[in-house]
Structures are given as C-alpha cells and as structure tokens.
Design an enzyme around this catalytic site. Structure first.
Site, PDB file in Angstrom:
ATOM      1  N   GLU A  22      31.300  52.305 -18.916  1.00  0.00           N
ATOM      2  CA  GLU A  22      32.491  53.172 -18.491  1.00  0.00           C
ATOM      3  C   GLU A  22      32.505  53.178 -16.990  1.00  0.00           C
ATOM      4  OE1 GLU A  22      32.127  55.988 -22.359  1.00  0.00           O
ATOM      5  OE2 GLU A  22      32.353  56.935 -20.499  1.00  0.00           O
TER       6      GLU A  22
ATOM      7  N   GLU B  98      31.364  51.995 -30.993  1.00  0.00           N
ATOM      8  CA  GLU B  98      31.459  53.283 -31.368  1.00  0.00           C
ATOM      9  C   GLU B  98      32.757  53.730 -31.992  1.00  0.00           C
ATOM     10  OE1 GLU B  98      29.625  53.994 -26.621  1.00  0.00           O
ATOM     11  OE2 GLU B  98      30.932  55.521 -27.588  1.00  0.00           O
TER      12      GLU B  98
END
Ligand code: G3I
Length: 441
Positions: A232, A346
């Site tokens: 991220e 995820e």
C-alpha cells in the site's frame, strides 16, 4: 539481538518446490498411490484409498468409517459421529455431501487442477487453539499467510527483539500439512512500532530498516512462497510524485525506500517471489482506474531500474453490488506483459450496502460478487494464487471496522467461504466453480 522462537521445534528444510510435489500427491492420490501416509502431528487423519468411489451420504460416509478423509476431532465436534451407532438419532446436516468438500472436492484441489494455489490468511492463535478450524484449513488450503504476526508491530515488540514464535509455529503447521506459506509484510505505512517513531536520525532508521528485512528474510530463506515486500505505498489522493503515499518510510528514507526494500529482500533470499501488494484497484470506476495507472507506472519504473520484483498482489477486498470486469482484467494483463505473476491476496466481500437482511439473499449477492470478479481475473495465466482474508466468517476483520459498526451494527458480515459454524456458503461454491471455469493446468 533476541530471537523468540517456538521452543524445541524441529526445523525441516522443505523447499517450496518439494512442497509442490507433495501437493500433487495429495490432490491426485491415484498418481502417487498415497492414501494414508501423512500423519499430522497429534491429528489422526483417515484417507480414502480410491476417490473414484460413489459419493457417500454422510451416514454411509461415517458408517463406512475406514478410508475417508475426516479428522476424528472434527467429526466428534461437529456431531458427525452422533447417531452413527443408531442411524435414526439425528437428520443428516445440510451440506450436499460431506464428501463434497474434502479431498479432490476441496477448494485446494479444484484450484490446483486449474493451475492455481488457493489459501487463506489466518490469525495464528486461532490455528493454535481451534483443532476443527486447523483441519478445515489443511483440507481446503494449499497456502497460508499470517494476517498480523509478520508485521513490524507484532514481530518487533522492541528494537532488540524479533518475535518469530507465532510465525514459526505457522510455518511448522504448513510443513506438517504439505502447505505453502507466504509473508505479509516487510514494509507498510501502518503497523510501524512506537519505538522506531521515536528515532529522529534518518541514517539510523535506514539501518534498522535494512537490518529488519535482512534478518526476517534470512530467517525464512528458502521456506516461503512469496513476500509482500511493500504494501500500500500508493495514495492517489496524496500530492507526492508518482502518487506515492506520505508514509513514515517515505518521510525518513525518501522515495527510494521501495527499491531498497526489494533489493534488500533479494539479497537475503535468492528465490522467494518478491511482491508489491495494494488495494483499491479492483472496481470499474475512475478512482480505481487512476490507482491502477499509478501502480503500473511505478512497477514499470522498478523493472526499468532492475529492481527484483516478481509479482503484484491485488488485495481484492470487494464490495457486494459493485462492478468488476474490464478494469482489473486489463490491469492483470499489463503485468502479464511485463512478465510478472499476479496474486489475489486478501479476497473477501463486504456486503454492508446490501439492504436485504435475508441471509439467503445476502449470500447469493456475495457469491455473485465472487463470480463477477473471478470471471474477470482468473482467465489470465499470470494469476497464480488466490487467498481469502481468512476462511470463516467467525474470524473476519470486517466485523471490527468502524464503517461496519456504523452502517450495520446489528448484523454480522458474511464475506468468506465458510460461515461461523464452518459450513460452506454459496461463495464457497462460487469460488470453486470459478476455479473450474479456468483452463485446466
Ligand atoms: O495484538 C493486539 C492485542 O495485543 C491488543 O490487545 C488488541 C487490542 O488493541 O490489538 C491487537 O492488535 C490488533 C491486531 O489486528 C491483531 O488482532 C490491532 O489492534 C488491529 O489493528 C489489527 O488489525 C489488523 C489490521 O490489518 C491492521 O494491522 C487486522 O486484523 C488485519 O486483518 C488487517 O489486514 C489488512 C492487511 O494487513 C493489509 N490490507 C488490508 C487488511 C485489512 O485491513
């Protein structure tokens, strides 16, 4: 420097390649004639000698007793054994057939037959404490990732300590069950320990950064399938060049911290797949399109500078009812063209926007969201692994987030293949059917 490891654990050096072979044996028992020689420490497993047999009803399945895949503990705990002696005791439970979930019918086997590895994130204390869940994991998953225990906050309680105990336990668990393991994450803007934030010497922070990645990657060298090296790092709403996120690492190490992380990881582990992982790239809308553009530019830049990146992770935290299609398919193909692998790391579906509270309706919408997204993503041969962010609704992070507590305070999320009683949901079958629609390996 102190290593906190699981006491007296015997370390066996299984390279990921060896594990692949073992996986083949499990899902294609015919090929290796293996049926009953994987004793899991402490878990008594019984295996079917020949999967070609007629699908048994749960009662026949139990009555037959020998040669069927089930953990005695799981059987006992889910009352499977109840009424065996006296078949009239309790009506058969709802799953189509118990046989329908295990062995060659498992997510693990279906994924494998189509060139994929399916797996899940886990909260390690749950695996340590819940034998039923541990056996469901070993039945359904070919790869596991700790959802928290390899992050800086958990792994580095203090500057001079590495808390390897919990992730080492998980590695041993994967070894005992011929599963792979991946690491998450060596560098993230969250989960930065308080002790390092107190240091104001940038060179010292850089040295700690390099030492951390080196130590952790060396500790698991030759053992893991892949690492989320950087997680991220792109924030399209930020004002920094290239859309880089203004993180603790950016502010103290500058924009080159990403390249430094990948080079340092490669120097410590020659073979592990080095991955850049991010979210907010899945939906067919302008916001996600802009983030896809920024990440693609960043990765192209890394490749042009010779940074050792092997794969890109798409977190796949989906929202029920949103549109998934061309955008993510083109994004995956772009990395395929760059010779990179793509991991769905995820996967889960948040359905707080679903108005109806009818469970069957909610589950059908969630399953359709799985199908839509996987129909767009899975046809591309660059996609190698699919992990859900846990396996059972009982452990989902989504029940703990602020937006959920605000929007749907009185109902629990249902984002994952198995419900809170470890029963398969519509999205279990949507996931498995999506694997089946992919070209066979
Ligand atoms: O371990 C401490 C415990 O000692 C303490 O008593 C408790 C109460 O504060 O907190 C526990 O730590 C929590 C940790 O999960 C372990 O349960 C942290 O507060 C909590 O913030 C942390 O949440 C995790 C979150 O990442 C932040 O690290 C979630 O479980 C985890 O599912 C989530 O996963 C992220 C991925 O890493 C990256 N992508 C998005 C995904 C979801 O946010």
């Amino acid at each position: 420097m102190r290593w906190l490891t699981a006491k007296g654990t015997q370390r066996e050096n299984h390279t990921p390649q060896a594990q692949q072979l073992a996986l083949e044996k499990i899902e294609n028992p015919g090929s290796a004639g293996r049926g009953d020689d994987i004793p899991s420490a402490g878990t008594k497993m019984i295996y079917a000698k020949n999967w070609g047999q007629k699908v048994l009803s749960r009662r026949e399945f139990i009555a037959k007793g020998t040669g069927t895949a089930v953990t005695v503990a799981a059987a006992a705990s889910t009352g499977l054994l109840a009424g065996c002696a006296n078949s009239a005791a309790s009506p058969p439970p709802t799953v189509r057939s118990f046989h329908d979930l295990a062995g060659p019918r498992s997510l693990r086997a279906h994924a494998r037959r189509h060139g994929l590895i399916y797996g899940s994130a886990v909260v390690i204390p749950v695996v340590q404490r819940n034998a039923d869940f541990a056996s469901l994991l070993s039945e359904q998953c070919g790869i596991l990732v700790p959802s928290n225990e390899l992050k800086w906050v958990a792994l580095r309680p203090s500057r001079d300590a590495f808390n390897f105990g919990p992730p080492d336990f998980l590695y041993d668990f994967t070894q005992r069950n011929q599963m792979l393991m991946r690491g998450h994450t060596l560098c993230w803007h969250e989960s930065v320990p308080a002790w390092i934030r107190k240091i104001d010497n940038k060179d010292e922070i850089k040295q700690i950064f390099v030492d951390h990645i080196t130590t952790v990657c060396k500790h698991y060298a030759g053992k893991l399938h892949s690492w989320d090296v950087v997680n991220e790092a792109i924030d399209p709403n930020g004002k920094l060049p290239g859309g880089l996120r203004k993180s603790f690492w950016y502010e103290n190490l500058g924009p080159d911290y990403i390249d430094l992380a990948f080079h340092t990881a490669r120097a410590a582990d020659a073979n592990v797949k080095l991955t850049y992982n991010d979210y907010g790239v899945e939906v067919d809308n302008d916001g996600d399109a802009e983030k896809r553009r920024l990440i693609l530019e960043m990765v192209k830049g890394m490749k042009s500078r010779g940074v050792p990146i092997d794969a890109v992770g798409i977190q796949s935290h989906l929202n029920a009812g949103l549109k998934y299609g061309r955008g993510v398919a083109d994004y995956i193909e772009a990395f395929h063209q760059l010779g990179l692998e793509v991991f769905l790391t995820e996967l889960d579906v948040n359905d707080d926007e679903t108005v109806s509270s009818d469970l069957a309706e909610r589950d059908a919408i969630i399953a359709r969201t799985y199908t839509d997204f996987l129909t767009a993503a899975l046809p591309n041969p660059a996609v190698k692994i699919v992990l859900t962010w846990d396996l059972s609704d009982r452990f989902t992070w989504l029940n703990g987030i602020g937006s959920h507590r605000k929007k749907q305070p009185d109902r629990s999320q249902r984002p994952l293949p198995f419900d809170t009683d470890f029963k398969p949901k519509d999205c279990f079958y949507a996931l498995r059917d999506s694997f089946d629609r992919r070209k066979r390996a």
